[in-house]
Write a protein that holds these residues in place. Structure first.
Motif, mmCIF file in Angstrom:
data_model
loop_
_atom_site.group_PDB
_atom_site.id
_atom_site.type_symbol
_atom_site.label_atom_id
_atom_site.label_comp_id
_atom_site.label_asym_id
_atom_site.label_seq_id
_atom_site.Cartn_x
_atom_site.Cartn_y
_atom_site.Cartn_z
ATOM 1 N N ASP A 113 -4.097 -32.640 19.073
ATOM 2 C CA ASP A 113 -5.013 -31.542 18.817
ATOM 3 C C ASP A 113 -5.433 -31.851 16.789
ATOM 4 O O ASP A 113 -7.206 -31.263 17.256
ATOM 5 C CB ASP A 113 -4.389 -30.396 18.600
ATOM 6 C CG ASP A 113 -3.859 -30.212 19.979
ATOM 7 O OD1 ASP A 113 -4.341 -29.953 20.974
ATOM 8 O OD2 ASP A 113 -2.523 -29.365 19.675
ATOM 9 N N LEU A 114 -5.232 -32.309 16.595
ATOM 10 C CA LEU A 114 -5.633 -33.065 15.250
ATOM 11 C C LEU A 114 -6.979 -34.109 15.696
ATOM 12 O O LEU A 114 -8.038 -33.479 15.164
ATOM 13 C CB LEU A 114 -4.893 -34.303 14.375
ATOM 14 C CG LEU A 114 -5.623 -34.102 12.982
ATOM 15 C CD1 LEU A 114 -5.881 -33.552 12.100
ATOM 16 C CD2 LEU A 114 -4.440 -35.230 12.423
ATOM 17 N N ILE A 115 -7.069 -34.683 16.436
ATOM 18 C CA ILE A 115 -8.223 -35.015 17.287
ATOM 19 C C ILE A 115 -9.121 -34.495 17.269
ATOM 20 O O ILE A 115 -10.516 -34.610 17.174
ATOM 21 C CB ILE A 115 -7.571 -36.550 17.954
ATOM 22 C CG1 ILE A 115 -7.098 -37.429 17.263
ATOM 23 C CG2 ILE A 115 -8.971 -36.815 18.263
ATOM 24 C CD1 ILE A 115 -7.703 -38.488 16.518
ATOM 25 N N GLY A 116 -8.921 -33.703 18.859
ATOM 26 C CA GLY A 116 -9.457 -32.476 19.259
ATOM 27 C C GLY A 116 -10.742 -31.746 17.454
ATOM 28 O O GLY A 116 -11.483 -31.796 17.813
ATOM 29 N N ALA A 117 -9.456 -31.550 16.763
ATOM 30 C CA ALA A 117 -10.113 -29.927 15.914
ATOM 31 C C ALA A 117 -11.201 -31.242 14.943
ATOM 32 O O ALA A 117 -12.179 -30.761 14.517
ATOM 33 C CB ALA A 117 -8.851 -29.642 15.113
ATOM 34 N N GLY A 118 -10.856 -32.398 14.129
ATOM 35 C CA GLY A 118 -11.894 -33.081 14.153
ATOM 36 C C GLY A 118 -12.863 -33.212 14.708
ATOM 37 O O GLY A 118 -13.793 -33.690 14.159
ATOM 38 N N ALA A 119 -12.817 -33.441 15.875
ATOM 39 C CA ALA A 119 -14.212 -34.101 16.858
ATOM 40 C C ALA A 119 -15.178 -33.321 17.171
ATOM 41 O O ALA A 119 -16.492 -33.562 16.484
ATOM 42 C CB ALA A 119 -13.782 -33.794 18.050
ATOM 43 N N VAL A 140 -10.820 -23.947 12.949
ATOM 44 C CA VAL A 140 -10.868 -24.270 13.729
ATOM 45 C C VAL A 140 -9.221 -24.466 13.654
ATOM 46 O O VAL A 140 -8.936 -24.770 12.859
ATOM 47 C CB VAL A 140 -10.823 -26.008 13.405
ATOM 48 C CG1 VAL A 140 -10.846 -26.557 14.571
ATOM 49 C CG2 VAL A 140 -13.138 -25.852 13.436
ATOM 50 N N ILE A 141 -8.643 -24.670 15.166
ATOM 51 C CA ILE A 141 -7.610 -24.366 14.580
ATOM 52 C C ILE A 141 -6.361 -25.244 15.749
ATOM 53 O O ILE A 141 -6.210 -25.340 16.991
ATOM 54 C CB ILE A 141 -6.962 -22.508 14.958
ATOM 55 C CG1 ILE A 141 -7.039 -21.509 14.144
ATOM 56 C CG2 ILE A 141 -5.569 -22.227 15.088
ATOM 57 C CD1 ILE A 141 -7.128 -22.117 12.937
ATOM 58 N N PRO A 142 -6.017 -26.505 15.663
ATOM 59 C CA PRO A 142 -5.101 -26.931 16.357
ATOM 60 C C PRO A 142 -3.826 -26.640 17.175
ATOM 61 O O PRO A 142 -3.654 -26.088 15.494
ATOM 62 C CB PRO A 142 -5.169 -28.385 15.130
ATOM 63 C CG PRO A 142 -5.046 -28.406 14.177
ATOM 64 C CD PRO A 142 -5.717 -26.777 14.049
ATOM 65 N N ALA A 143 -3.733 -26.505 18.021
ATOM 66 C CA ALA A 143 -2.437 -25.701 18.240
ATOM 67 C C ALA A 143 -0.997 -26.310 17.791
ATOM 68 O O ALA A 143 -0.263 -25.530 17.865
ATOM 69 C CB ALA A 143 -2.362 -25.431 19.882
ATOM 70 N N ALA A 200 -8.874 -33.847 9.218
ATOM 71 C CA ALA A 200 -8.637 -33.844 11.223
ATOM 72 C C ALA A 200 -9.874 -34.310 11.107
ATOM 73 O O ALA A 200 -9.856 -35.244 11.750
ATOM 74 C CB ALA A 200 -9.044 -32.489 11.131
ATOM 75 N N ALA A 201 -11.067 -34.442 10.676
ATOM 76 C CA ALA A 201 -12.671 -35.114 10.484
ATOM 77 C C ALA A 201 -12.084 -36.249 9.978
ATOM 78 O O ALA A 201 -13.003 -37.635 11.026
ATOM 79 C CB ALA A 201 -13.801 -34.675 10.450
ATOM 80 N N ALA A 202 -11.805 -37.002 9.538
ATOM 81 C CA ALA A 202 -11.547 -38.666 9.118
ATOM 82 C C ALA A 202 -10.697 -38.772 9.795
ATOM 83 O O ALA A 202 -10.321 -40.368 10.420
ATOM 84 C CB ALA A 202 -11.182 -38.668 7.662
#
Length: 260
Positions: free
Chosen positions: A174-180, A155-158, A196-198
């Motif tokens: 993007d960190l939030i989106g990757a974590g979701a 999973v790559i946050p841009a 990222a998930a946390a």
């Protein structure tokens, strides 16, 4: 000399998170490290490439990523017989752009070249590894589809680019989106993926509020694109899975739930 050769052989393995099934790393270098050893890559550019792709392909459009916003994009659009997205304009009422609100009413079958220095650029550097576009809107659907390819998922946050020198600016959204997306995946998490998930879990109760307060969100709101932030903050309402194939993203969820 032997030691030097071995050190060069071992060093790349430090950064590719290969001992974990679920990996997460930023930007172009993240793609370079993780894509070659992963079963599938998910590009996450919440504000706004991935969100724009989700909305457009969910309507049946076909999106051609293009890395550069210059005159070469005109020739590329002609070569694939597609429309070319324009620059984001605050007061425009016609035409498509990187603004998610501009593609809300895009027609099925529309072919659109979408220049982007982040999401598009990363998409075009994943090589032969299957590639999906993920955001907050389709996080669960993308995660579930990604696992059809295998358990090694990158999973790559841009991130964004600093205007001064073009270097990477890690972006909150993007960190939030990757974590979701990672929160819906099964497997061993690298420390980077776990962070990222946390982070997503810590902020998920008020995604819109935090996206409006983060740097990227404030920038868009100041330029008149608050609706884009609102569209990007909507959580898990879409079954759309944009798959990059034949140089374009198209929604595979509505027509074929098996691997293409």
């Amino acid at each position: 000399m032997i030691f030097i050769i071995l050190s060069f052989a071992i060093a790349p393995m430090i950064y590719n998170q290969s001992e974990f099934n679920l990996r997460c790393e930023w930007g172009p270098q993240g793609v370079a490290e993780l894509a070659p050893i992963s079963d599938v890559v998910v590009i996450v550019d919440v504000l706004s490439f991935s969100t724009c792709v989700e909305i457009a392909t969910n309507n049946g459009a076909i999106i051609f990523p293009y890395a550069y916003k210059d005159e070469s994009a005109i020739d590329y659009a002609k070569s694939v017989q597609a429309e070319l997205a324009s620059q984001r304009q605050r007061w425009t009422t016609t035409g498509y752009s990187l603004s998610p609100k501009s593609v809300i009413q895009i027609s099925a079958g529309t072919k659109l070249v979408l220049p982007s220095p982040n999401g598009s650029f990363l998409t075009l550097h994943t090589g032969t590894t299957p590639t999906l576009a993920g955001c907050l809107r389709n996080c669960q659907a993308v995660a579930q589809f990604a696992q059809k390819y295998g358990d090694k998922i990158a999973v790559i946050p841009a991130g964004e680019r600093w205007k001064e020198d073009g270097s990477l600016r890690p972006a909150f959204e993007d960190l939030i989106g990757a974590g979701a997306i990672l929160s819906y995946l099964n497997g061993s998490l690298s420390p980077e993926a776990e962070v990222a998930a946390a982070t997503f879990q810590a902020f998920r109760q008020d995604l819109l509020g935090y996206l409006k307060k983060c740097s990227s969100g404030k920038e868009l709101i100041e330029k008149g694109f608050e609706l884009d932030v609102e569209l990007s903050a909507v959580f898990n309402i879409s079954n759309c899975v944009p798959l990059f194939k034949d140089n374009a993203y198209a929604n595979v969820s509505s027509t074929n739930l098996s691997l293409p």
